[in-house]
Scaffold this active site. Structure first.
Site, PDB file in Angstrom:
ATOM      1  N   ARG A   1       0.787  -1.231   0.000  1.00 29.58           N
ATOM      2  CA  ARG A   1       0.000   0.000   0.000  1.00 29.58           C
ATOM      3  C   ARG A   1       0.822   1.286   0.000  1.00 29.58           C
ATOM      4  O   ARG A   1       1.914   1.324   0.578  1.00 29.58           O
ATOM      5  CB  ARG A   1      -0.939   0.007   1.210  1.00 29.58           C
ATOM      6  CG  ARG A   1      -1.984  -1.079   1.126  1.00 29.58           C
ATOM      7  CD  ARG A   1      -2.832  -1.206   2.368  1.00 29.58           C
ATOM      8  NE  ARG A   1      -3.902  -2.182   2.146  1.00 29.58           N
ATOM      9  CZ  ARG A   1      -3.706  -3.508   2.211  1.00 29.58           C
ATOM     10  NH1 ARG A   1      -2.536  -3.999   2.523  1.00 29.58           N
ATOM     11  NH2 ARG A   1      -4.718  -4.327   1.961  1.00 29.58           N
TER      12      ARG A   1
ATOM     13  N   HIS B   1      -0.883  -2.549  -4.566  1.00 29.43           N
ATOM     14  CA  HIS B   1      -0.328  -3.473  -5.558  1.00 29.43           C
ATOM     15  C   HIS B   1      -0.254  -2.920  -6.985  1.00 29.43           C
ATOM     16  O   HIS B   1      -0.598  -3.617  -7.950  1.00 29.43           O
ATOM     17  CB  HIS B   1      -1.122  -4.780  -5.546  1.00 29.43           C
ATOM     18  CG  HIS B   1      -0.946  -5.593  -4.293  1.00 29.43           C
ATOM     19  ND1 HIS B   1       0.195  -5.548  -3.512  1.00 29.43           N
ATOM     20  CD2 HIS B   1      -1.782  -6.488  -3.673  1.00 29.43           C
ATOM     21  CE1 HIS B   1       0.062  -6.386  -2.499  1.00 29.43           C
ATOM     22  NE2 HIS B   1      -1.126  -6.955  -2.543  1.00 29.43           N
TER      23      HIS B   1
ATOM     24  N   HIS C   1       2.945 -12.652  -5.632  1.00 36.95           N
ATOM     25  CA  HIS C   1       1.825 -12.776  -4.707  1.00 36.95           C
ATOM     26  C   HIS C   1       1.205 -14.183  -4.741  1.00 36.95           C
ATOM     27  O   HIS C   1      -0.020 -14.327  -4.815  1.00 36.95           O
ATOM     28  CB  HIS C   1       0.777 -11.714  -5.016  1.00 36.95           C
ATOM     29  CG  HIS C   1      -0.089 -11.339  -3.856  1.00 36.95           C
ATOM     30  ND1 HIS C   1      -0.883 -12.252  -3.204  1.00 36.95           N
ATOM     31  CD2 HIS C   1      -0.284 -10.161  -3.230  1.00 36.95           C
ATOM     32  CE1 HIS C   1      -1.532 -11.629  -2.231  1.00 36.95           C
ATOM     33  NE2 HIS C   1      -1.180 -10.357  -2.223  1.00 36.95           N
TER      34      HIS C   1
ATOM     35  N   ASP D   1      -2.048  -9.954   8.360  1.00 35.30           N
ATOM     36  CA  ASP D   1      -1.897  -9.250   7.086  1.00 35.30           C
ATOM     37  C   ASP D   1      -0.945  -8.090   7.357  1.00 35.30           C
ATOM     38  O   ASP D   1      -1.313  -6.928   7.263  1.00 35.30           O
ATOM     39  CB  ASP D   1      -3.267  -8.760   6.583  1.00 35.30           C
ATOM     40  CG  ASP D   1      -3.211  -8.234   5.158  1.00 35.30           C
ATOM     41  OD1 ASP D   1      -2.105  -8.195   4.578  1.00 35.30           O
ATOM     42  OD2 ASP D   1      -4.276  -7.862   4.621  1.00 35.30           O
TER      43      ASP D   1
ATOM     44  N   GLU E   1       4.868 -12.429   0.951  1.00 33.61           N
ATOM     45  CA  GLU E   1       5.302 -11.474  -0.059  1.00 33.61           C
ATOM     46  C   GLU E   1       6.578 -10.784   0.407  1.00 33.61           C
ATOM     47  O   GLU E   1       6.545  -9.967   1.319  1.00 33.61           O
ATOM     48  CB  GLU E   1       4.187 -10.444  -0.302  1.00 33.61           C
ATOM     49  CG  GLU E   1       2.861 -11.071  -0.694  1.00 33.61           C
ATOM     50  CD  GLU E   1       1.659 -10.257  -0.197  1.00 33.61           C
ATOM     51  OE1 GLU E   1       1.570  -9.055  -0.499  1.00 33.61           O
ATOM     52  OE2 GLU E   1       0.822 -10.835   0.517  1.00 33.61           O
TER      53      GLU E   1
HETATM   54  C1  GLA Z   1      -1.944  -8.267   0.230  1.00 34.37           C
HETATM   55  C2  GLA Z   1      -2.565  -7.306   1.163  1.00 34.37           C
HETATM   56  C3  GLA Z   1      -3.884  -7.817   1.608  1.00 34.37           C
HETATM   57  C4  GLA Z   1      -4.763  -8.075   0.417  1.00 34.37           C
HETATM   58  C5  GLA Z   1      -4.093  -9.015  -0.517  1.00 34.37           C
HETATM   59  C6  GLA Z   1      -4.905  -9.209  -1.774  1.00 34.37           C
HETATM   60  O1  GLA Z   1      -1.536  -9.399   0.873  1.00 34.37           O
HETATM   61  O2  GLA Z   1      -1.753  -6.992   2.265  1.00 34.37           O
HETATM   62  O3  GLA Z   1      -4.475  -6.886   2.460  1.00 34.37           O
HETATM   63  O4  GLA Z   1      -5.017  -6.887  -0.248  1.00 34.37           O
HETATM   64  O5  GLA Z   1      -2.825  -8.536  -0.846  1.00 34.37           O
HETATM   65  O6  GLA Z   1      -6.229  -9.543  -1.501  1.00 34.37           O
END
Ligand code: GLA
Length: 379
Positions: free
Chosen positions: A108, A133, A207, A279, A344
């Protein structure tokens, strides 16, 4: 030349055992097949790499996406451990970046805004108030030019994409090159490089969502996870880092020793609530720029192990909290809540706006370089 069946068979066996006793002689085969046609009529392909032991990696030049990853379990049984779709159509719908390359900026950027060399840049906002992304048409949705090679080091697929100055709001003509190399021992190396003709920001990753028991076999809550990181970057409600590097000690974010994903995911923890699970970006203990182990995942029923090695300073550990069973993947399997996990390897989220985070600016006289390796084994 006439060869007796018997001697031909003997010859085939000799070649087979040679390949096994001498890994340098083993060859990873690569086959190219049509994968489908995009909405604007462009043909894309699937490159299937196979090792002598039956490990398979299938990658399309649409988004540089890993479509299949077939690896053995402890008894030698092969399963596909990557979530995804059977054909291109699946990837053309709105889907959560299954297997895809992410750029120009993975993760982000707050409000899609950053300043560079005193100039303001606005990139598309596609995740609530923030950019996620790479924008509306990121590197996951473009067609990469592809070239294959096969040698003693393995089979390689080289993908190149030129992102023009201003594409998705980012400055500079950026040439990105990603090489996927599959070795005969079942190691997948992803080598990313990029150059620009104007100062820009960059953060590339892949990803893939893994389920080491097999994609579509259920949730990943019993996977045992280790993350080689003593700190992580806590977030606000939009999943933008607050700027703090917080110790994992005594929290559900401590994966320095192995823990099952499900063990603490439901804990009464503000950060877990904000992420709807894990996350978050972990701050790796290794020196950025040195290839080091970042994560190890073990799935007890199959015995499969995935080690993630990287040169990057961070890793986003995401437990598929946005999967909700509406997407039908390979073999008709529905991907429900937490049916896959992503690892990631990356620079920290929102780095262009966070002066204390490692820098993500790429200048015309520099080459961006990141390496990530997925090592599969069993125990
Ligand atoms: C990344 C983000 C998540 C989500 C995924 C895609 O991992 O951190 O919050 O947006 O991508 O769904």
């Amino acid at each position: 030349m006439i060869l007796h069946t018997k001697s031909l068979a003997a010859f085939a066996i000799a070649a087979f055992s040679m390949a096994h006793s001498n890994p340098a002689a083993a060859v990873v085969r690569i086959q190219k097949t049509p994968f489908g046609t995009t909405a604007d009529g462009k043909l894309v392909d699937l490159y299937v790499m196979t090792t002598s032991r039956g490990v398979e990696a299938a990658i399309t030049n649409y988004g540089g996406t890993v479509v299949r990853l077939k690896v053995p379990d402890r008894s030698g049984k092969i399963a596909d451990v990557a979530l995804g779709f059977d054909d291109l159509k699946g990837y053309l719908q709105t889907e959560p970046y299954f297997g895809a390359l992410i750029g120009r900026y993975a993760n982000r950027i707050a409000k899609g805004h950053f300043k560079l060399d005193g100039k303001d840049y606005q990139v598309p906002v596609n995740d609530g108030a923030n950019a996620l992304h790479g924008g509306l048409k990121g590197f996951d949705k473009v067609i990469w030019s592809a070239k294959t090679s096969s040698g003693p080091k393995g089979g390689a697929l080289e993908l190149i994409y030129l992102s023009k100055n201003g594409e998705e709001g980012y400055p500079g003509n950026l040439t990105a090159k990603v090489v996927y190399t599959l070795t005969d021992s079942g190691e997948m190396r992803i080598d990313y490089t990029a150059t620009t003709d104007k100062d820009t920001v960059i953060n590339l990753t892949n990803h893939s969502y893994f389920n080491l028991a097999g994609a579509g076999s259920g949730d990943i809550l019993k996977h045992q996870v280790r993350l080689y990181a003593s700190r992580y970057t806590p977030v606000d409600s939009g999943l933008i880092p607050t700027g703090e590097l917080r110790s994992v000690k005594g929290t559900p974010f401590d994966f320095l020793q192995a823990h099952e994903v499900g063990e603490r995911i439901g804990a009464n923890d503000e950060q877990l609530k904000l992420g709807k699970g894990y996350d978050h970006n972990w701050v790796l203990n290794s020196d950025s720029g040195t290839l080091a182990k970042a994560a190890e995942i073990y799935e007890p029923t199959s015995g499969r192990v995935l080690e993630v090695w990287t040169t990057q300073p961070g890793i986003q550990f995401y437990t598929g909290n946005f999967l909700d069973g509406t997407l039908v993947g390979k073999g008709g399997h529905k991907y429900a809540f937490r049916n896959g996990l992503a690892l990631e390897t990356q620079h920290f989220p929102d780095s262009p706006n966070q002066p204390t985070f490692p820098g993500v600016v790429l200048k015309p006289n520099q080459t961006y370089h990141q390496v990530t390796v997925w090592k599969f084994s069993t125990r």
